[in-house]
Every structure is written in C-alpha cells, then in structure tokens.
Enzyme design. Structure first.
Site, short mmCIF file in Angstrom:
data_model
loop_
_atom_site.label_atom_id
_atom_site.label_comp_id
_atom_site.label_asym_id
_atom_site.label_seq_id
_atom_site.Cartn_x
_atom_site.Cartn_y
_atom_site.Cartn_z
N SER A 262 0.83 -1.20 0.00
CA SER A 262 0.00 0.00 0.00
C SER A 262 0.87 1.25 0.00
CB SER A 262 -0.88 0.01 1.25
OG SER A 262 -0.04 0.23 2.38
N LYS A 263 0.21 2.38 -0.17
CA LYS A 263 0.93 3.65 -0.13
C LYS A 263 1.61 3.82 1.22
CE LYS A 263 0.26 8.61 -0.43
NZ LYS A 263 0.50 8.91 0.99
N ARG A 264 0.92 3.38 2.28
CA ARG A 264 1.51 3.50 3.62
C ARG A 264 2.81 2.71 3.75
NH1 ARG A 264 -2.63 2.56 7.95
NH2 ARG A 264 -0.93 1.46 8.97
N ASP A 267 5.45 4.66 1.98
CA ASP A 267 5.92 5.81 2.77
C ASP A 267 6.90 5.35 3.86
OD1 ASP A 267 4.41 7.46 1.26
OD2 ASP A 267 2.77 7.68 2.71
#
Ligand code: GLU
Length: 506
Positions: A262-264, A267
C-alpha cells in the site's frame, strides 16, 4: 488463421495509478508486442462518484514515461473508439436492451432503503443478503409484474436498475491462462446490477460489451477481478458471444509478504508506489513518484516485469525487447509477488550505469546550475564518467564529485586524525614544492612522478597520498587522487594543499 491479438489496459480514473496497475499495463503490452498485436488503453469512467480530476492524464503520462505506449486509446483513435466509456453511453443502452428482450436481464424497482433493511435483517441472522434466484420473485421487480405495469412505473419516472438474471444452479467451466480450470456453480452468484439508476452501465456491463466490441482476444488483469469472472463469462453466454481468454495476475505484496503493498508501506520504506508524483486535487495530499524520486523508467519496468513473472533463468536485468521476446503468460506466477526494496535499488544502480551519458550529464548540469557552479560540459562529462559507478541516482552525483567543482569546505575529523600527523605539514610543504616544478600535470604523468618522488624518499605511499586526498577532497573518499588533481589542475591542487597545511598548522 487465428485472430490477431488485441489486449487492453482498462483503468478507472479514480486516483493515481498504483504500480500494480502499471504492471498490468506492462504485461498486456509485452503480450501484445510479442504476438505483433495491438495494445489498447480504455478509460473506464462510468462510475461518476469515483471520478477524480486529472487521473486520466496521469494514467496516460505514466504509460508514456514508463515506456509502455498504447496503440489505440484516448488521443490515438483507432477503428474501435471512442476509448472512454463515458463517451459510449448509447452503445451500452442498445446492448442491455438486447438482454432485456432475451429475458437475461430485468428491471428492478426496489428502493435503496428496502434493500438496506433486508441487508441488515440478514446480517442480524448472521447471513449475507443476496439478490438472486432464491429470492428475486419475492422482490420488487419485473419478474413478477406484467409488462404493462413495468412500463407504467418506468413512464411515471420511478427509479429503477437493470439486473442480470443469473441462471439458477448451472455449472460454469472457466479457464484462466495462469490458474488453469475453475469450476463455478452459478447458485453462488447473485443478480448483479448491469445498469444503475443514473442510467449508466456498471463496470461489469460496460467492460464486457467493450471487450467484445473492441475485439479483445485476451483479458489480462489483476487478481482482484477473478471473483467477477463467472459473471463476465455468464454475460458472454447470455449475449451469445465468444469470450476472450482470461489471465489474472497475482497481487504485489508488502516486502514481508503480509498483504497488498500500500501507499503507507511505501511511505514507511521511502519507496514510491506510484509511477509519478501525485497531488490529490481535493485534499492536496502528495504521494511520491518513481520519476520524481530519480528512478529510471528502465528500473521500474525491470522491477515490475519480475514481480510475478520469470523466464526460468537466473537473469536479473532485461531490456524491453528481451522482455517482449521472452514473456509468456504461462510463466506468470499464481501466488503473490513480494516487493523487494533492495532489488529495486540494485536495479536502479544497474540501469544508471547503462543510461546514456549525455542525458545524465544534462541532468547533472541542472543541479550544478542551481548551485551556481560554472563549468564546461566536457569537464562535467568526464566527472560523471568517473563517478557514476558509485551512484544510484543522479542526485548522488554531487556528493560523489563536489571536489571536482569546489574546494572542500571542511576536513572530516576522523580522516584527518588518521591522515595528518605532526610531521605531515612539513612533508606536504616539500611535496607542494615538488608538484609546482611539474610541467606535465596529466593524470598519467602525475602518477608516475609522484610515485617516483615517494619512493626516492623512501616514504610509505600512504604518508603522502592520504594527506593529498584529504587536501583535495576533505575526506578519505572519491576516485583516483591523480584523476582529481589532474582534473582540477596544478594551480587549484597546490592551493588546496596550502589551505590544508594552513588549517592543520593552526
Ligand atoms: N476498470 C477496471 C479497473 O479499474 C478494469 C478491470 C478489468 O481489466 O477488467 O481495474
């Protein structure tokens, strides 16, 4: 003769394109090119609630930047356009009319509230509500109303949807090019909505009509669409159309293999999950992109190609033409592919070494300009040629080469302690005198002369070379010290040594 291959990438413009989507596009592209086929981009924008400003342009730009150009699609009109579903509304109406006529679809008037009530009621019994063969005759739809009544309700402006009439208890035999044969009992299927109350088709409806009309031969898409496959095949059967072949690609997983990347996760790892930077038009939140992060498109392509596919060799690096040549659907994996940040970095370093030197120089010149460094392109080119093997990104170039352009601002303490002893200043003063007598300051001559000078004095090599490097670079890093000295020239070399002597004598 078999039909020529036509594949499509069919994203919905609901936000930035995840790298999983880009991989789907890539596999479609590779398959098309391998079979001298056509790669179509179709924008699936019938869900107006999820429409996001700028997402379509983002998709097109991502494909262009990554080097996955489409043959037909928005802006590249072919014989099967328009390639945006919002421009094809009338087409879908005609086909749903066909299904209504054949009795494969029906009008349903149930209100959102009544459906919600039934859903909650089922949940309270620990069951799941499904609108289908088992209960449809007791619900508010055309199956139990006369055609006059149906028409009357439609004419009076009542809202309705059109649902697919699933055949009860039928066995469907499906085949996935990656997963093999799948058998589905249609009694597990519900009567999916084909046309919504807003008069627009749902994804399922528009998707299969377009695949048929665009003569798509192979549907290659993400695994999340596998549950829709029975409905899609049932729809093809209802229309009496030949279905394309299907291939569902495995998920891209977090590095630890636990769940979708995921984007998380990105990051946290400092790694983008989108090809290009994206700013959400509503919230203004930013997401990192591979392009802006300094990755080369080749890195991303190689990474994605190997996330879920291999060619049964240990080969790690591919050019796009090789991928086209070697790609086979049957070698796509069934299980999820773990994203490996270390490999990504390694691939990037590799492709940076392969990249066109002039292009890298031009990019580096931009950085130098920002730092107000004036220099000749030929000089910068020689520097880049020398230091690129240590770099992963162009943005690493400055730290690896600043001493070719400017005097070191400070001397690294640890290096200084090791390289500059109490007698070093005197020795370096003598060395400066010697260097200033040299007429030929080329790298080769310098190396020869300096080595002779050191041996004639019976000194350890490091006694001179280490303080010399410290003077020129400010630390114990960098390429050959002779290359640095020759590049910056005699005058600058002498100046920097003087500066170091001065600094360490204080
Ligand atoms: N519009 C769907 C998506 O956003 C396409 C799925 C398919 O390829 O059939 O992924």
């Amino acid at each position: 003769m078999s039909k020529s291959v036509r594949v499509r990438f069919a994203p919905s413009p609901t936000g930035p394109l995840h790298i999983g989507g880009l991989r789907t596009a890539l596999y479609n592209y590779l398959y098309a090119k391998k079979h001298q086929g056509t790669f179509v981009l179709r924008i699936e924008d019938t869900d107006q609630n999820r429409f996001v400003e700028g997402a379509e342009d983002y998709i097109v730009e991502s494909l262009n930047w990554s080097g996955i150009p489409y043959d037909e699609g928005p802006g590249k009109e072919g014989d099967f356009g328009p390639y945006k579903q919002s421009l094809r509304k009338d087409i879908y109406k005609k086909y749903v009319g066909e299904l209504l006529e054949k009795g494969n679809a029906y009008y349903a008037f149930d209100s959102t509230e009544s459906l919600q009530e039934m859903r909650e009621e089922a949940e309270s019994r620990g069951e799941k509500f499904a609108y289908g063969p088992q209960n449809r005759l007791s619900l508010d739809n055309a199956l139990k109303l006369s055609s006059e009544e149906v028409q009357k309700r439609i004419d009076s402006g009542e809202t309705y949807v059109i649902r697919f009439k699933t055949l009860p208890a039928q066995k469907l035999f499906l085949k996935d090019e990656i997963r093999g044969h799948i058998e589905v009992d249609t009694s597990v299927l519900d009567d999916k909505i084909l046309f919504k109350a807003d008069g627009l088709p749902t994804y399922h409806m528009a998707n299969i009509i377009d695949d048929h009309l665009m003569e798509i031969t192979h549907v290659i898409r993400g695994e999340e669409w596998l549950p829709s496959l029975p409905l899609h095949v049932a729809l093809y059967e209802a229309f009496g159309w030949d279905a394309p072949k299907f291939a569902h690609l495995p998920l891209i997983l977090k590095p630890n293999g636990k769940g979708k990347l995921s984007k998380r996760d990105g990051d946290k790892l400092g790694i983008p999950v989108f090809p290009l930077e994206w700013t959400d038009p509503k919230t203004g939140t930013q997401a990192m992109g591979y392009r802006e992060g300094g990755y080369l498109p080749e890195t991303l392509i190689n990474t994605l190609a190997l996330l879920g596919w291999n060619d049964a060799t240990d080969k790690e690096f591919y050019e796009i033409d090789e991928l086209i040549h070697r790609f086979e659907l049957k070698r796509v994996h069934k299980s999820g592919a773990k994203f490996d940040p270390e490999k990504l970095k390694w691939f990037q370093q590799h492709y940076l070494q392969q990249a066109d030197l002039d292009g890298l120089v031009a990019e580096f010149e931009e950085i130098l300009k920002e730092k107000e460094i004036q220099t000749q392109t030929s000089y910068t080119k020689e520097v880049v040629r020398t230091i690129r093997e240590r770099a992963v990104f162009v943005s690493d170039f400055w730290d690896l080469s600043f001493f070719y352009f400017a005097s070191p601002q400070e001397f690294d303490k640890k290096s200084a302690k090791k390289a500059w002893k109490s007698t070093t200043s005197d020795l370096m003063s003598e060395f400066v005198d010697f260097l200033s007598t040299l007429n030929d300051f080329s790298e080769e001559n310098l190396e020869k002369e300096v080595k002779n000078w050191i041996s004639s004095r019976d000194l350890g090599f490091g006694k001179v070379m280490q303080p010399l490097r410290l003077s020129l670079v400010g630390a114990m890093q960098g390429p050959s010290v002779f290359h640095i000295a020759a590049s910056i020239g005699q005058e600058t070399t002498l100046k920097r040594i003087h500066k170091a002597i001065h600094h360490f004598s204080e």
